[in-house]
Write an enzyme that holds these catalytic residues in place. Structure first.
Site, PDB file in Angstrom:
ATOM      1  N   CYS A 111       5.825 117.329  44.867  1.00 35.03           N
ATOM      2  CA  CYS A 111       4.718 116.423  43.931  1.00 35.03           C
ATOM      3  C   CYS A 111       4.722 115.096  44.274  1.00 35.03           C
ATOM      4  O   CYS A 111       3.473 114.552  44.343  1.00 35.03           O
ATOM      5  CB  CYS A 111       5.192 116.610  42.471  1.00 35.03           C
ATOM      6  SG  CYS A 111       4.768 118.281  41.783  1.00 35.03           S
TER       7      CYS A 111
HETATM    8  C1  UDX Z   1       8.912 116.175  39.856  1.00 30.36           C
HETATM    9  C2  UDX Z   1       8.642 115.839  38.331  1.00 30.36           C
HETATM   10  O1  UDX Z   1       9.797 115.325  37.700  1.00 30.36           O
HETATM   11  C3  UDX Z   1       8.021 116.983  37.548  1.00 30.36           C
HETATM   12  O2  UDX Z   1       7.699 116.537  36.206  1.00 30.36           O
HETATM   13  C4  UDX Z   1       6.722 117.336  38.047  1.00 30.36           C
HETATM   14  O3  UDX Z   1       6.161 118.164  37.417  1.00 30.36           O
HETATM   15  C5  UDX Z   1       6.951 117.701  39.675  1.00 30.36           C
HETATM   16  O4  UDX Z   1       7.754 116.611  40.383  1.00 30.36           O
HETATM   17  P1  UDX Z   1      10.498 117.871  40.941  1.00 30.36           P
HETATM   18  O5  UDX Z   1       9.752 117.540  42.208  1.00 30.36           O
HETATM   19  O6  UDX Z   1      10.892 119.308  40.731  1.00 30.36           O
HETATM   20  O7  UDX Z   1      10.018 117.257  39.912  1.00 30.36           O
HETATM   21  O8  UDX Z   1      11.967 117.171  41.102  1.00 30.36           O
HETATM   22  P2  UDX Z   1      12.722 115.888  40.431  1.00 30.36           P
HETATM   23  O9  UDX Z   1      13.758 116.287  39.665  1.00 30.36           O
HETATM   24  O10 UDX Z   1      11.676 114.876  39.400  1.00 30.36           O
HETATM   25  O11 UDX Z   1      13.088 114.873  41.465  1.00 30.36           O
HETATM   26  C6  UDX Z   1      12.055 114.439  42.450  1.00 30.36           C
HETATM   27  C7  UDX Z   1      12.708 113.687  43.637  1.00 30.36           C
HETATM   28  O12 UDX Z   1      13.396 112.518  43.153  1.00 30.36           O
HETATM   29  C8  UDX Z   1      14.030 114.302  44.380  1.00 30.36           C
HETATM   30  O13 UDX Z   1      13.908 114.396  45.663  1.00 30.36           O
HETATM   31  C9  UDX Z   1      15.361 113.774  43.705  1.00 30.36           C
HETATM   32  O14 UDX Z   1      16.560 113.801  44.499  1.00 30.36           O
HETATM   33  C10 UDX Z   1      14.616 112.417  43.574  1.00 30.36           C
HETATM   34  N1  UDX Z   1      15.278 111.606  42.511  1.00 30.36           N
HETATM   35  C11 UDX Z   1      15.357 111.861  41.087  1.00 30.36           C
HETATM   36  C12 UDX Z   1      16.138 110.399  42.735  1.00 30.36           C
HETATM   37  O15 UDX Z   1      16.170 110.219  44.127  1.00 30.36           O
HETATM   38  N2  UDX Z   1      16.736 109.919  41.835  1.00 30.36           N
HETATM   39  C13 UDX Z   1      16.823 110.210  40.406  1.00 30.36           C
HETATM   40  O16 UDX Z   1      17.173 109.477  39.699  1.00 30.36           O
HETATM   41  C14 UDX Z   1      16.100 111.259  40.190  1.00 30.36           C
END
Ligand code: UDX
Length: 438
Positions: A266
């Site tokens: 996303c």
């Molecule tokens: C995301 C959105 O959170 C969600 O609302 C939307 O519908 C789809 O995209 P997702 O891609 O499943 O969801 O994962 P998410 O948990 O949001 O993490 C995204 C990325 O950010 C991951 O690579 C994660 O490792 C990274 N991340 C997240 C960080 O590096 N630090 C954080 O504090 C949080």
């Protein structure tokens, strides 16, 4: 439900688990076979359990036959919206699904609501979906058919719980009848524990989804920027900084984990679509581009840190622990690990990789580029450097003695900050976001 990807299948299964009869439609035969056997085509905790309960009882029925939507009251479109070469959104699947939906309800006598769940740029529901639906169904939006936007915010790895207990529900509608129909369904679904429900215009609902992903991605790039600064200050750890600022309500404690950068299906796709959408309208959202650039830079940084520890990476063996874009998923789309592997290989390293869940998907993406290990211990065996890219529990169980025993030289880049630095003082250990006094 047209489209049984993450959003479609998780929404379909959770609706069915609460007694709603759902027809899941997809044109991928392999996917349909898998779901019919109560097995999700991707790794998602709790989903197979829901499929087991709902498929057998036929509360959830899956098919490739779109005409079956005529037997339902409401159809959600949850097909993919990938990027075109220039980053802008590709609406091919949304258009096709809308056309097929309209054709299927052409002869239907009773009211039918179409809901756009796919992430689409503002205006899509009204200017793209609406004319296709009206033309193919032969009915104007109003008495006989309704149209809403209803974006989805679920995360991979926690998709079932997120679908059952969303933080917010956003309904974008042009008229009260379609908004009311969708709202009633969702009130029935959530019962007493209903989340806040916002009813607004479709264009607002569409922008909410992009705004949410832009803010979340911004937090990650912001905390990574602070992490990189912290790393230049001896003994300062970004974890402590994040913990402190997390207490300030205006900031909040969630989504402050520094690391190798965000991945997943996303953030990158939606930021690029929003940048492109905005530029087409005469405004260059430079901040969004900076979020993306900062994210790209994190991969260069991981490779540079490896080089700093090892010296030249030419001919060196680097173990990459973790390929999934985060733990709890087998998804490697846009994963930081893939970018880091590319950087390491460009510096002449040979890469050996392991992931507890994402190996099958990674093998499709990294053909002939890396050696795949059987487990984390065989991955680090004989390696000159180890880079931890995903925060899996399996990796947290590794101890300093494991690295000392298995590796050729115990150089460790803890990009997810999963190990306790004080225990690693004997090793060549770098924790991203922690300034070293050495
Ligand atoms: C995301 C959105 O959170 C969600 O609302 C939307 O519908 C789809 O995209 P997702 O891609 O499943 O969801 O994962 P998410 O948990 O949001 O993490 C995204 C990325 O950010 C991951 O690579 C994660 O490792 C990274 N991340 C997240 C960080 O590096 N630090 C954080 O504090 C949080």
């Amino acid at each position: 439900m047209i489209g049984l990807g993450y959003v479609g299948l998780c929404t379909a299964a959770t609706l069915a688990s609460r007694g709603f009869r759902v027809v899941g439609i997809d044109n991928d035969e392999t996917k349909i076979r898998s779901v019919r056997g109560a097995k999700a085509p991707f790794h998602e905790p709790g989903l197979n359990n829901l499929l087991g309960k709902t498929i057998k009882k036929k509360i959830l029925y899956v098919t490739d036959d779109v005409s079956m939507v005529s037997d339902t009251q409401l159809t959600q479109i949850a097909v993919g919206t990938p990027s075109l070469e220039d980053g802008s959104i590709d609406l091919t699947y949304v258009k096709k699904a809308t056309q097929e939906l309209g054709d299927a309800i052409r002869a239907k006598q009773t009211y039918h609501v179409a809901v756009v769940k796919s992430t689409v740029v503002p205006g899509t529901t009204n200017t793209i979906v609406r004319p296709i639906l009206e033309q193919s169904s032969g009915k104007p939006i109003g008495e006989k058919i309704g149209l809403c936007s209803n974006p989805e915010f679920l995360r991979e790895g926690t998709a079932v719980n997120d679908s059952l207990h969303p933080d917010v529900v956003v309904i974008g509608a042009n008229d009260a009848k379609s908004a009311g129909t969708l709202k009633n369904l969702l009130l029935g679904f959530h019962g007493k524990n209903r989340p806040p429900m916002i009813v607004t215009r479709p264009e607002t609902a569409e922008l909410v989804k992009y705004a949410s992903n832009a803010f979340l991605a911004a937090r990650v790039s912001c905390v990574n920027t602070i992490a990189n600064i912290a790393q230049a200050i001896p003994d300062v750890d970004v974890t402590e900084v994040a913990k402190a600022i997390g207490h300030i309500p205006r900031i909040g404690a969630l989504f402050l984990e520094a690391g190798p950068g965000y991945g997943g299906s996303c953030f990158h796709k939606d930021l690029q679509a929003l940048i492109s959408f905005s530029k087409e309208r005469g405004y260059d959202p430079t901040m969004l581009s900076a979020i993306e650039e900062t994210n790209e830079y994190q991969s260069d940084r991981v490779a540079a840190l490896s080089e700093k520890l090892v010296g030249s990476l030419m001919g060196k063996r680097v173990a990459v622990l973790g390929l999934a874009f985060k733990n709890g998923t087998d998804d490697v789309r846009e994963a930081a690990s893939i970018r880091v592997i590319d950087r390491l290989r460009k510096k002449g390293a040979s890469v050996v990789a392991y992931d507890p869940a994402a190996m099958p998907n990674a093998k499709k993406l990294l053909v002939n580029e890396v050696e795949f290990a059987e487990d984390e211990r065989s991955a680090i065996k004989g390696a000159d450097c180890c880079v931890v890219m995903t925060e899996w529990d399996e990796f947290k169980r590794l101890r300093p003695k494991d690295f000392l025993r298995e590796m050729k030289t115990p150089n460790i880049i803890d990009a997810r900050r999963i190990f306790e630095p004080s225990k690693y003082e004997e090793l060549n250990y770098v924790r991203m976001g922690l300034g070293s006094s050495k």
